[in-house]
Design an enzyme around this catalytic site. Structure first.
Site, mmCIF file in Angstrom:
data_model
loop_
_atom_site.group_PDB
_atom_site.id
_atom_site.type_symbol
_atom_site.label_atom_id
_atom_site.label_comp_id
_atom_site.label_asym_id
_atom_site.label_seq_id
_atom_site.Cartn_x
_atom_site.Cartn_y
_atom_site.Cartn_z
ATOM 1 N N ALA A 97 8.264 -46.042 -28.005
ATOM 2 C CA ALA A 97 9.471 -46.147 -28.836
ATOM 3 C C ALA A 97 10.252 -44.834 -28.962
ATOM 4 C CB ALA A 97 9.100 -46.680 -30.210
ATOM 5 N N ALA A 98 9.611 -43.803 -29.492
ATOM 6 C CA ALA A 98 10.335 -42.557 -29.764
ATOM 7 C C ALA A 98 10.809 -41.908 -28.470
ATOM 8 C CB ALA A 98 9.446 -41.598 -30.556
ATOM 9 N N ASP A 112 5.482 -41.316 -34.035
ATOM 10 C CA ASP A 112 4.237 -41.362 -34.809
ATOM 11 C C ASP A 112 3.493 -40.029 -34.857
ATOM 12 O OD1 ASP A 112 4.886 -44.016 -34.933
ATOM 13 O OD2 ASP A 112 3.089 -44.757 -33.924
ATOM 14 N N GLU A 142 4.215 -41.328 -19.055
ATOM 15 C CA GLU A 142 3.436 -42.199 -19.946
ATOM 16 C C GLU A 142 2.058 -42.394 -19.325
ATOM 17 O OE1 GLU A 142 3.507 -43.765 -22.912
ATOM 18 O OE2 GLU A 142 1.579 -44.627 -22.284
ATOM 19 N N ARG A 181 19.027 -47.074 -15.268
ATOM 20 C CA ARG A 181 19.829 -46.258 -16.184
ATOM 21 C C ARG A 181 19.611 -44.767 -15.916
ATOM 22 N NH1 ARG A 181 18.108 -48.991 -21.758
ATOM 23 N NH2 ARG A 181 19.981 -48.017 -22.600
ATOM 24 N N CYS A 206 3.866 -53.416 -32.766
ATOM 25 C CA CYS A 206 3.794 -54.161 -34.025
ATOM 26 C C CYS A 206 3.652 -55.656 -33.789
ATOM 27 C CB CYS A 206 5.035 -53.941 -34.876
ATOM 28 S SG CYS A 206 5.817 -52.373 -34.604
ATOM 29 N N ARG A 264 22.930 -41.849 -22.722
ATOM 30 C CA ARG A 264 24.256 -42.310 -23.160
ATOM 31 C C ARG A 264 25.223 -41.129 -23.278
ATOM 32 N NH1 ARG A 264 21.241 -45.164 -27.208
ATOM 33 N NH2 ARG A 264 20.687 -47.165 -26.292
#
Lengths: 479, 479
Positions: free
Chosen positions: A29-30, A303, A53, A90, A63, A40
């Site tokens: 996520a982060a 986190d 990763e 992207r 979640c 962007r």
């Protein structure tokens, strides 16, 4: 825009200009929010973005794992927000099975190991983002590595647990009755298992909710058939032929085909620590409100960092996807030359057990006591809809009010369908430092399918105002 | 407490002291809230409370009538909050079938007619409360009194409409596509009628919602089979053997067994006007923030008064149970010697059509234009839950942001289950004059069963912040 200074340059000159290289450690996520937001703001010709990763996939909804286990979510593919191929489109180079093993903040390099080939490469960076996330707490209990003892932090762990159930597990012990513990308990019940849920604290949701509110959740769990053991410690896991047979809880041996840990998480900071990046007293990476670590060129989000609690001013470690995403965005914007801040957290959270919705924001009464703030509390019960309207169900709201000025500091909600999300109006009021007196007169929505004529939030604020007023009269000087 | 000054008196002396007499005109939400609140503050020995209601009952939930018609609510008894007998137990003398025909504010008397016996009595008062409510707008259209043309303002009207349907009505025309029109349209559809809904405005919910958002409601109504006629005027009601046969709309004769008016309401002020009590420019009774009229000893609350819009500062007449109840309470508290204020309204409202939830708060874009405030708007669409979680449905949120400072002025929501009540977080933010930038970073709740990782409110605020920022850069000096 980082491209601004080059806007007058010819294409040849642009190629000559140094392309900035941003490396991101952690592809969830982060990290990927930071990458996406930076992309962007900055053209691929100006900024190269590579994310490493160590796991097998990027950006998935952790979640959602309890609901995957419960089979409310059909496939783990549904949980994957974006694949490396999608990031590649992207112009973000996201490499899975790549583990960063060390960072040199002086040389601005990091060593990255390809977990498939075993090769290590030293990568250069101009700026880097530590988004290393958190790991489930696994205390040193005897037998904890016995097959059949699970956590639920990854899709792989979820799949392994799923197989274990499919192979015939009938009894389970869930260790911890916090958010994850409650969610896993529900999932296992729905899968047909007999579940014993154990928590060392005396109440369900002990860290986040006051015990009077936690007790309402506990009641509901017991009514659903959960054998709830509170104030009890897990002392060992006993195996039989290499499989879990039972869990020892408070001296008693509870038969269990499987056990699941839900004791919360701690930030993954080994890499940062080894690189000399400061950790805070709660064990998270230290960042400012722009998501910069104290080391020049090193950013961090998600986190693994410590956030600021807006009410107490204290540093807190709260692992939650919504913060990770926001912090990642803030980090990406600032990396791209913008100037935005992450304003902190107030500990808002929500979950459910069966049809019971459970939500909180701000300080609980016990948290307020811990930080030495004198508060007045009130608990009110009403219904989620007009009493005569089909589907109306009970809702209990506890408010925590600062005694000195009547400002709302915290809220806890337990109730039926439509109860939980009401926390957002209360969280907004807490965020804006509103008094309960002000909130009690606020123009919130009313129609019979949606609330009684006094909405539960308005009603709770009204009753809290009365209690606060009484308390203030009784001991006006106490703060 | 009004009893304070008598606290040292003996019981004999107490009987000698003049008992204050408070008369309340109108026995519904505002009037009976005032009575109940005053009774909480004042002993029956000190204050006598009498309420006169010309209708057959006190305190019932008018907003529930469409759902009674739809048979979601079983019996009209379910809508009755409290009977005169229940009020009597609390020492409030509530007299139904009693109409106040005139008030003398000099002599502090009022003439009350017993509608059963026809007798009139002059009652003395020390203070009185006008809670005369509002009446449905019924324009002077030819044939409007033809049997079969209904309003839905009382249980009696609802029962008559219900009988008319039970007797075989198959086609209906609903006049007005505002809140009541939309709710009645749904109820009639659910009762199996073919429904044509007509509105003189070019959009559904025209007064409260911008046309782009109203269009989403209109689409949903058409999909449900409603023959929606917008920008069309009702020109006449044609009868046959004393029963409605058709409604003339824009020159066309639409066959109709029944018609229902839903054109909003106007305050009942004839009594106040005749007594020389000031009316405001919007036709409501003028009150201050304590619910006092300009005439000493005369109070007023509920649908008959003008309230202050907190954003524009303008006076507005908004007939809504939640305001009536709050105003009644404020009035009762102040009558009882307290000192509280009604802080005004921001036009928050909610309803639904089928599974579509519809809510708004603050200023719409067109309202902002009307009052000359330069705004930036943005519309965003996302889902009510995590996309992978069962029951996720679409939600569209339009925000209206003040151009000069980014403060959130208004919000409109249309979406599936769980969409509507999100307006309360936005209403709280509007109430607290928060900027969209602040709201975009607010700590609202997240878990897959309740929202995507960026909650629709947070997402909408984030997009609005970007739009506002762009607009401000483009024309920084325009306000």
């Amino acid at each position: 825009m980082v491209t601004g200074e080059l806007s007058g340059a010819t294409s040849g000159e642009r190629e000559m200009a140094k392309r900035k290289r941003v490396l991101i450690v952690g592809g969830d996520a982060a990290g990927m929010s930071a990458a996406s937001q930076l992309r962007r703001m900055a053209d691929p010709g100006d900024v190269e973005i590579v994310a490493f990763e160590r796991g097998p996939r990027t950006s998935y909804a952790r979640c959602g794992l309890p609901y995957l286990l419960e089979r409310l979510v059909e496939s783990h593919d549904d949980l994957i927000a974006r694949t490396p191929a999608e990031f590649a489109q992207r112009h973000i180079d996201a490499r899975v099975h790549h583990e960063v093993t060390s960072i040199d903040t002086e040389a601005r390099t990091m060593v990255v190991r390809n977990l498939d080939s075993g090769t290590e490469v030293t990568e250069e960076w101009d700026e880097c983002v530590l988004a290393t996330g958190a790991t489930g707490v696994k205390p040193p209990i005897e037998g904890i590595d016995t097959p059949g003892v699970f956590q639920l932090r990854t899709i792989e762990e979820s799949a392994a647990l799923d197989r274990w159930i499919a192979e015939g597990a009938r009894t389970a012990v869930v260790v911890g009755a916090g958010y994850i513990g409650v969610e896993v308990t529900e999932a296992l019940l729905e899968r047909g298992l007999s579940v014993t849920t154990v928590d060392a604290a005396g109440a369900v949701m002990g860290g986040a909710f006051d015990s009077d509110i936690g007790a309402l959740v506990g009641e509901r769990m017991r009514r659903a058939g959960v054998d709830l053991r509170l104030g009890a410690a897990v002392e060992g896991f006993l195996g039989d032929s290499g499989r879990l047979r039972s869990v020892v809880v408070g001296g008693e041996e509870i038969p269990a085909d499987l056990a699941v840990f839900g004791l919360g998480v701690r930030p993954n900071t080994a890499l940062a620590e080894a690189a000399g990046i400061a950790l805070g007293e709660h064990g998270g990476i230290v960042v400012d409100d722009h998501m910069r670590t104290p080391v020049d060129g090193v950013w961090s989000a998600g986190d693994c960092v410590e956030s600021t609690h807006r009410i107490t001013g204290d540093k807190v470690v709260i692992a939650l996807g919504t913060h990770a995403n926001k912090q990642g965005r803030v980090c990406g914007t600032n990396l791209g030359g913008g100037d935005v801040t992450f304003p902190g957290v107030i500990g808002t959270a929500i979950t459910r057990f069966g049809d019971l919705e459970i939500a909180r924001s701000g300080l609980s009464e016990s948290e307020a006591q811990r930080v030495g703030t004198s508060v007045v509390t009130s608990t009110s019960s009403t219904q989620t809809r007009a009493g005569y309207y089909p589907g109306a169900s009970g809702i209990t709201t506890k408010l925590v009010v600062r005694k000195s000025d009547g400002v709302l500091l915290g809220a806890q909600i337990v109730g039926g369908e439509g109860a939980g999300k009401r926390i957002d109006a209360l969280a907004t009021a807490i965020w804006a430092s509103m008094t309960v007196g002000d909130l009690a007169m606020a123009d919130l929505s009313y129609a019979p399918p949606f609330s009684p004529v006094f909405d539960p939030v308005v009603l709770a604020a009204g009753i809290a105002t009365t209690r606060w007023d009484e308390a203030r009269r009784k001991s006006p000087r106490e703060r």
